[in-house]
Design a protein around this motif. Structure first.
Motif, mmCIF file in Angstrom:
data_model
loop_
_atom_site.group_PDB
_atom_site.id
_atom_site.type_symbol
_atom_site.label_atom_id
_atom_site.label_comp_id
_atom_site.label_asym_id
_atom_site.label_seq_id
_atom_site.Cartn_x
_atom_site.Cartn_y
_atom_site.Cartn_z
ATOM 1 N N ARG A 10 0.831 -1.207 0.000
ATOM 2 C CA ARG A 10 0.000 0.000 0.000
ATOM 3 C C ARG A 10 0.870 1.263 0.000
ATOM 4 N NH1 ARG A 10 -3.387 -3.474 3.136
ATOM 5 N NH2 ARG A 10 -2.326 -2.940 5.084
ATOM 6 N N GLN A 11 1.955 1.212 0.750
ATOM 7 C CA GLN A 11 2.861 2.362 0.783
ATOM 8 C C GLN A 11 3.417 2.650 -0.608
ATOM 9 O OE1 GLN A 11 6.038 2.033 3.694
ATOM 10 N NE2 GLN A 11 7.349 3.418 2.527
ATOM 11 N N LYS A 12 3.811 1.611 -1.304
ATOM 12 C CA LYS A 12 4.340 1.767 -2.659
ATOM 13 C C LYS A 12 3.281 2.355 -3.590
ATOM 14 C CE LYS A 12 6.302 -1.033 -6.419
ATOM 15 N NZ LYS A 12 6.638 -2.432 -6.840
ATOM 16 N N ALA A 13 2.054 1.850 -3.491
ATOM 17 C CA ALA A 13 0.976 2.308 -4.366
ATOM 18 C C ALA A 13 0.597 3.758 -4.078
ATOM 19 C CB ALA A 13 -0.241 1.409 -4.207
ATOM 20 N N LEU A 14 0.477 4.107 -2.795
ATOM 21 C CA LEU A 14 0.104 5.472 -2.453
ATOM 22 C C LEU A 14 1.198 6.445 -2.865
ATOM 23 C CD1 LEU A 14 -1.854 7.452 -1.262
ATOM 24 C CD2 LEU A 14 -1.020 6.875 1.026
ATOM 25 N N GLY A 15 2.453 6.042 -2.705
ATOM 26 C CA GLY A 15 3.552 6.884 -3.162
ATOM 27 C C GLY A 15 3.477 7.141 -4.659
ATOM 28 N N TYR A 16 3.086 6.113 -5.398
ATOM 29 C CA TYR A 16 2.932 6.240 -6.842
ATOM 30 C C TYR A 16 1.847 7.262 -7.187
ATOM 31 C CZ TYR A 16 1.929 4.788 -11.669
ATOM 32 O OH TYR A 16 1.718 4.765 -13.028
ATOM 33 N N VAL A 17 0.715 7.186 -6.474
ATOM 34 C CA VAL A 17 -0.383 8.127 -6.714
ATOM 35 C C VAL A 17 0.059 9.555 -6.419
ATOM 36 C CG1 VAL A 17 -2.676 8.845 -5.954
ATOM 37 C CG2 VAL A 17 -2.187 6.432 -6.293
ATOM 38 N N LEU A 18 0.725 9.748 -5.300
ATOM 39 C CA LEU A 18 1.156 11.095 -4.931
ATOM 40 C C LEU A 18 2.132 11.665 -5.947
ATOM 41 C CD1 LEU A 18 1.573 10.701 -1.066
ATOM 42 C CD2 LEU A 18 -0.326 11.716 -2.314
ATOM 43 N N ASP A 19 3.006 10.817 -6.448
ATOM 44 C CA ASP A 19 3.946 11.279 -7.471
ATOM 45 C C ASP A 19 3.218 11.693 -8.739
ATOM 46 O OD1 ASP A 19 6.058 10.822 -5.759
ATOM 47 O OD2 ASP A 19 6.587 8.872 -6.625
ATOM 48 N N ARG A 20 2.166 10.946 -9.097
ATOM 49 C CA ARG A 20 1.399 11.269 -10.299
ATOM 50 C C ARG A 20 0.614 12.578 -10.125
ATOM 51 N NH1 ARG A 20 1.739 9.424 -15.276
ATOM 52 N NH2 ARG A 20 -0.521 9.177 -15.566
ATOM 53 N N ILE A 21 0.049 12.769 -8.944
ATOM 54 C CA ILE A 21 -0.730 13.979 -8.696
ATOM 55 C C ILE A 21 0.149 15.219 -8.764
ATOM 56 C CG2 ILE A 21 -2.130 15.212 -6.984
ATOM 57 C CD1 ILE A 21 -2.949 12.495 -5.881
ATOM 58 N N THR A 22 1.376 15.084 -8.314
ATOM 59 C CA THR A 22 2.248 16.256 -8.181
ATOM 60 C C THR A 22 3.318 16.332 -9.261
ATOM 61 O OG1 THR A 22 3.659 15.000 -6.637
ATOM 62 C CG2 THR A 22 1.894 16.318 -5.686
ATOM 63 N N ASP A 23 3.161 15.562 -10.343
ATOM 64 C CA ASP A 23 4.170 15.618 -11.403
ATOM 65 C C ASP A 23 4.010 16.907 -12.221
ATOM 66 O OD1 ASP A 23 2.062 15.193 -13.173
ATOM 67 O OD2 ASP A 23 2.526 13.065 -13.492
ATOM 68 N N GLN A 24 4.794 17.035 -13.272
ATOM 69 C CA GLN A 24 4.853 18.280 -14.026
ATOM 70 C C GLN A 24 3.897 18.336 -15.214
ATOM 71 O OE1 GLN A 24 6.722 20.796 -12.822
ATOM 72 N NE2 GLN A 24 7.071 19.365 -11.124
ATOM 73 N N ARG A 25 3.027 17.324 -15.384
ATOM 74 C CA ARG A 25 2.132 17.316 -16.545
ATOM 75 C C ARG A 25 1.096 18.422 -16.482
ATOM 76 N NH1 ARG A 25 -1.000 12.640 -16.267
ATOM 77 N NH2 ARG A 25 -0.563 12.729 -14.042
ATOM 78 N N HIS A 26 0.678 18.770 -15.248
ATOM 79 C CA HIS A 26 -0.333 19.805 -15.071
ATOM 80 C C HIS A 26 0.098 20.730 -13.942
ATOM 81 C CE1 HIS A 26 -2.949 17.401 -17.637
ATOM 82 N NE2 HIS A 26 -2.737 16.364 -16.849
ATOM 83 N N GLU A 27 -0.519 21.887 -13.912
ATOM 84 C CA GLU A 27 -0.241 22.811 -12.808
ATOM 85 C C GLU A 27 -0.547 22.125 -11.479
ATOM 86 O OE1 GLU A 27 -1.963 27.031 -10.979
ATOM 87 O OE2 GLU A 27 -2.753 26.213 -12.867
#
Length: 380
Positions: free
Chosen positions: A184-201
């Protein structure tokens, strides 16, 4: 929006059963009278998708036609019903309702990379991958899915998530933290990285759904059974541990806890209800890994899972898993600042679950709502 625009009252909730959708949820809306409602569902159609998915559309129509929602003439409903495509099926459902008193609400178009005005009610099913108004992603095999939408009540992201469960109580208590916690830690980390990546503001975000966060089983058992002796029962054919039986050393060697793959039978279930079970929050350690990236309001309600599915036992837990706060509403620090400014009254924000006496499946509903909050917003 102009500067000092009042932040509307809003309500976010996760995990709703059919019964709650058509009864308790409308009642909650009528009680709080929020300007904006975000409802995130997991396992849409139930655990038997093939038999139940055909009824989902009827549930949605009944919900949208309810008296409590008549003043919410703008709505967006996103349902992943395409269970025949297992490679992309998430079984997530996201509902958003906007009160008529709110003007000029916009939703982000992820394809065009701009906000669009929200008009009328729209329901989208099955083809969510081709809907530009949300981002849907199903993780690799060792992950679970997430869906993101972006709105301008203030500008923020809303993310619906469903993480991996504990497949076996025996495995879960082998070490601390458990192997499931690591997944779960790995998966949630993945989500957070996607939310805060540079694709969108980058925007403030609220993340809510079934995280499947569990108490540290090894530590819980050591606390519950500190003076007990343990009997290990192994399967005859594989020699794998099949059952753990914890007995008192005295008192006729009374069984304190019996543990199997899908059995967690503790002698005193009241411990999970007394003072809302908050004495067990010391074992709720999974969110702490993300304490620098995620924030949560104070928990003062009982564990949300696993409740009895017997309609006459709405308050009782099943003896299948150790009760835990699986259903959560978390946010990034900037989102927390939106709803917890120093000048706001602490009681203006409520974090709780609803339907304490109602059977609504094995999860209780977790909700957060804000009232009387004002924030500074840039012009849009």
């Amino acid at each position: 929006f102009p500067s000092s625009y009042p932040l509307p009252k809003f309500c976010v909730s996760s995990y709703f059963s059919h019964t709650l959708l058509l009864t308790d949820f409308p009642e909650t809306v009528q009680t709080h009278k929020p300007h904006f409602v975000a409802l995130h569902c997991q396992e849409v159609g139930g655990k038997n998708y093939e038999a139940s998915m055909a009824h989902v559309d009827c549930f949605v129509k009944e919900l949208l036609s309810s008296e409590a929602l008549k003043e919410y003439s703008r709505a967006r409903v996103y349902l992943d019903e395409n269970y025949k495509c297992q490679e992309s099926f998430t079984a997530l459902g996201s509902f958003y309702f906007i009160h008529d008193s709110l003007k000029s609400i916009q939703q982000f178009d992820f394809k065009a990379k701009k906000f669009r005005k929200v008009v009328g009610r729209e329901t989208c099913t099955e083809t969510l991958e081709h809907t530009p108004m949300l981002e849907k992603e199903k993780f690799p095999q060792d992950y679970f899915p997430e869906v993101r939408t972006r709105r301008t009540v203030d500008s923020f992201d809303l993310v619906n998530i469903h993480l991996f469960h504990d497949a076996s109580n025996i495995v879960a208590c082998e070490k601390s933290p458990s192997v499931y916690s690591g997944t779960r830690q790995k998966a949630l980390g993945y989500v957070l990285d996607r939310i805060t990546d540079q694709r969108h503001e980058r925007l403030p975000f609220f993340l809510f759904g079934d995280f499947n966060f569990r108490l540290d089983a090894k530590q819980v058992i050591e606390s519950f059974c500190s003076t007990a002796t343990v009997q290990t029962v192994r399967a005859a054919d594989t020699n794998e541990v099949d059952k753990l039986i914890f007995r008192e050393t005295e008192n006729d060697r009374k069984v304190v806890l019996q543990l199997e793959k899908k059995l967690f039978n503790y002698v005193n279930q009241d411990v999970f209800r007394e003072n809302n079970g908050t004495s067990l929050l010391e074992f709720d350690r999974e969110p702490s890994v993300f304490k620098d990236r995620l924030s949560e309001l104070e928990i003062s309600f009982p564990p949300s899972y696993p409740y009895s599915e017997d309609s006459s036992q709405g308050k009782e837990y099943m003896n299948t898993r150790c009760p835990a706060w699986c259903d959560r509403i978390v946010m990034c620090p900037s989102a927390r600042d939106l709803v917890l400014k120093p000048e706001n009254e602490e009681k203006s924000v409520v974090y709780d679950n609803i339907g304490p006496n109602v059977c609504m499946g094995d999860h209780k509903v977790t909700t957060a709502s804000t009232h009387k909050t004002r924030i500074e917003l840039p012009c849009v």
